[in-house]
Design a protein around this motif. Structure first.
Motif, mmCIF file in Angstrom:
data_model
loop_
_atom_site.group_PDB
_atom_site.id
_atom_site.type_symbol
_atom_site.label_atom_id
_atom_site.label_comp_id
_atom_site.label_asym_id
_atom_site.label_seq_id
_atom_site.Cartn_x
_atom_site.Cartn_y
_atom_site.Cartn_z
ATOM 1 N N LYS A 1 12.040 -1.893 40.758
ATOM 2 C CA LYS A 1 10.956 -1.113 41.340
ATOM 3 C C LYS A 1 9.890 -2.035 41.906
ATOM 4 O O LYS A 1 9.370 -1.813 42.988
ATOM 5 C CB LYS A 1 10.363 -0.158 40.307
ATOM 6 C CG LYS A 1 11.267 1.017 39.984
ATOM 7 C CD LYS A 1 10.632 1.913 38.953
ATOM 8 C CE LYS A 1 11.559 3.049 38.576
ATOM 9 N NZ LYS A 1 10.999 3.885 37.526
ATOM 10 N N ASN B 1 16.667 3.377 45.063
ATOM 11 C CA ASN B 1 17.117 4.754 44.867
ATOM 12 C C ASN B 1 17.048 5.139 43.389
ATOM 13 O O ASN B 1 16.648 4.328 42.550
ATOM 14 C CB ASN B 1 18.517 4.969 45.464
ATOM 15 C CG ASN B 1 19.619 4.227 44.737
ATOM 16 O OD1 ASN B 1 19.462 3.743 43.612
ATOM 17 N ND2 ASN B 1 20.767 4.126 45.385
ATOM 18 N N VAL B 2 17.450 6.368 43.072
ATOM 19 C CA VAL B 2 17.339 6.860 41.695
ATOM 20 C C VAL B 2 18.233 6.108 40.719
ATOM 21 O O VAL B 2 18.017 6.161 39.523
ATOM 22 C CB VAL B 2 17.620 8.384 41.600
ATOM 23 C CG1 VAL B 2 16.571 9.180 42.337
ATOM 24 C CG2 VAL B 2 19.015 8.727 42.085
ATOM 25 N N ASN C 1 11.060 9.998 48.498
ATOM 26 C CA ASN C 1 10.082 10.671 47.657
ATOM 27 C C ASN C 1 8.741 9.959 47.739
ATOM 28 O O ASN C 1 8.679 8.739 47.595
ATOM 29 C CB ASN C 1 10.578 10.703 46.200
ATOM 30 C CG ASN C 1 9.565 11.325 45.272
ATOM 31 O OD1 ASN C 1 8.810 10.616 44.622
ATOM 32 N ND2 ASN C 1 9.533 12.634 45.224
ATOM 33 N N THR D 1 6.470 8.959 45.915
ATOM 34 C CA THR D 1 6.304 8.720 44.485
ATOM 35 C C THR D 1 4.851 8.488 44.109
ATOM 36 O O THR D 1 4.419 8.884 43.030
ATOM 37 C CB THR D 1 7.183 7.530 44.047
ATOM 38 O OG1 THR D 1 8.487 7.685 44.633
ATOM 39 C CG2 THR D 1 7.322 7.472 42.546
ATOM 40 N N GLU E 1 3.251 11.810 43.246
ATOM 41 C CA GLU E 1 3.844 12.635 42.191
ATOM 42 C C GLU E 1 2.921 12.705 40.982
ATOM 43 O O GLU E 1 2.117 11.801 40.750
ATOM 44 C CB GLU E 1 5.207 12.079 41.764
ATOM 45 C CG GLU E 1 6.296 12.255 42.787
ATOM 46 C CD GLU E 1 6.781 13.693 42.946
ATOM 47 O OE1 GLU E 1 6.340 14.592 42.200
ATOM 48 O OE2 GLU E 1 7.607 13.918 43.844
ATOM 49 N N GLU F 1 6.037 10.075 36.585
ATOM 50 C CA GLU F 1 7.150 9.222 36.988
ATOM 51 C C GLU F 1 8.494 9.937 36.969
ATOM 52 O O GLU F 1 9.373 9.644 37.779
ATOM 53 C CB GLU F 1 7.199 8.009 36.047
ATOM 54 C CG GLU F 1 8.325 7.054 36.331
ATOM 55 C CD GLU F 1 8.337 5.864 35.395
ATOM 56 O OE1 GLU F 1 9.295 5.095 35.484
ATOM 57 O OE2 GLU F 1 7.410 5.702 34.585
ATOM 58 N N PRO G 1 10.410 13.278 40.143
ATOM 59 C CA PRO G 1 11.443 13.249 41.184
ATOM 60 C C PRO G 1 12.861 13.312 40.616
ATOM 61 O O PRO G 1 13.700 14.081 41.095
ATOM 62 C CB PRO G 1 11.208 11.925 41.914
ATOM 63 C CG PRO G 1 9.832 11.506 41.559
ATOM 64 C CD PRO G 1 9.542 12.093 40.220
ATOM 65 N N TYR H 1 12.598 5.980 46.306
ATOM 66 C CA TYR H 1 11.231 6.010 45.798
ATOM 67 C C TYR H 1 10.301 5.179 46.680
ATOM 68 O O TYR H 1 10.484 3.972 46.811
ATOM 69 C CB TYR H 1 11.167 5.437 44.377
ATOM 70 C CG TYR H 1 11.884 6.245 43.325
ATOM 71 C CD1 TYR H 1 11.517 7.558 43.073
ATOM 72 C CD2 TYR H 1 12.905 5.678 42.573
ATOM 73 C CE1 TYR H 1 12.162 8.293 42.086
ATOM 74 C CE2 TYR H 1 13.546 6.409 41.584
ATOM 75 C CZ TYR H 1 13.181 7.714 41.344
ATOM 76 O OH TYR H 1 13.808 8.438 40.373
ATOM 77 N N ASP H 2 9.282 5.831 47.261
ATOM 78 C CA ASP H 2 8.233 5.123 48.005
ATOM 79 C C ASP H 2 7.059 4.972 47.045
ATOM 80 O O ASP H 2 6.131 5.793 47.029
ATOM 81 C CB ASP H 2 7.854 5.917 49.256
ATOM 82 C CG ASP H 2 6.916 5.156 50.178
ATOM 83 O OD1 ASP H 2 6.641 3.975 49.917
ATOM 84 O OD2 ASP H 2 6.448 5.760 51.166
ATOM 85 N N LEU H 3 7.109 3.930 46.234
ATOM 86 C CA LEU H 3 6.160 3.763 45.134
ATOM 87 C C LEU H 3 4.709 3.609 45.572
ATOM 88 O O LEU H 3 3.803 4.104 44.910
ATOM 89 C CB LEU H 3 6.556 2.560 44.272
ATOM 90 C CG LEU H 3 7.923 2.653 43.601
ATOM 91 C CD1 LEU H 3 8.218 1.355 42.853
ATOM 92 C CD2 LEU H 3 7.982 3.841 42.663
#
Length: 191
Positions: free
Chosen positions: A37, A66-67, A117, A119, A122, A125, A128, A143-145
């Motif tokens: 991440k 990705n997830v 997403n 992220t 959100e 955590e 999503p 994930y677009d952190l």
């Protein structure tokens, strides 16, 4: 009457989006942050000076996680049709769009779907991933952190989607939810 309800709904959604964008960005608990991440955030930040997304121009490349914790680049999909979708698990139009997106994906294996997403917007955590599991989504969820990719793609209203052709050129930008028929029409005219 319906027009008044629609206008009210749009105003409430706009107010909520302003609220989300003004509050402190979402941050992960340090104990739960993985190296992958962190790597994705670093990669997204290093390309933040890339050109903005515009119809008729090459889609700016990015790398996100990705997830499953795997690194995914948009450029990995050059030579394929791509629907690049920006969404959040709390967004009602996004929730409405996802079942159609899954049906479309199952019927059109020649089109890749990258659902990014937001992220950083959100509430927690796990939201999503819980949404993905609950809805049985099998296409790529990224994930677009830190919000850098959604910002570069001007995804200020969600859902926002981009249709990208085989050469990596943006053919369409769609603001708002799409149904399965619209996805089919927009990707069918890509030669």
């Amino acid at each position: 009457m319906k027009k008044t309800m629609l206008v009210t709904g749009i105003l409430l959604l706009a107010a909520f989006l302003v609220f989300v964008n003004l509050r402190k960005p979402f941050s992960f608990d340090e104990k739960n942050t993985t190296e992958k991440k962190e790597h994705a955030v670093t990669k997204a930040q290093t390309v933040s000076t890339a050109p903005k997304a515009e119809e008729g121009k090459p889609a700016p490349d990015f790398e996100l996680t990705n997830v499953r914790g795997q690194s995914v680049k948009l450029s990995d999909f050059k030579g394929k049709k791509v629907i690049l979708n920006f969404w959040a698990s709390w967004c009602p139009p996004c929730k409405a769009e996802m079942p159609d997106m899954q049906k479309f994906y199952e019927k059109n294996q020649d089109v890749e779907i990258l659902a990014v997403n937001l992220t950083n917007a959100e509430t927690n955590e796990n939201a999503p991933l819980n949404f993905v599991k609950k809805n049985g989504l099998t296409f790529q969820i990224l994930y677009d952190l830190n919000g850098s990719v959604s910002s570069r793609y001007k995804a200020f209203t969600i859902p926002t989607s981009y249709i990208i052709d085989f050469k990596g050129i943006i053919t369409h930008k769609i603001i708002g939810p799409m149904d399965e028929k619209t996805m089919a029409e927009l990707t069918a005219d890509i030669e």
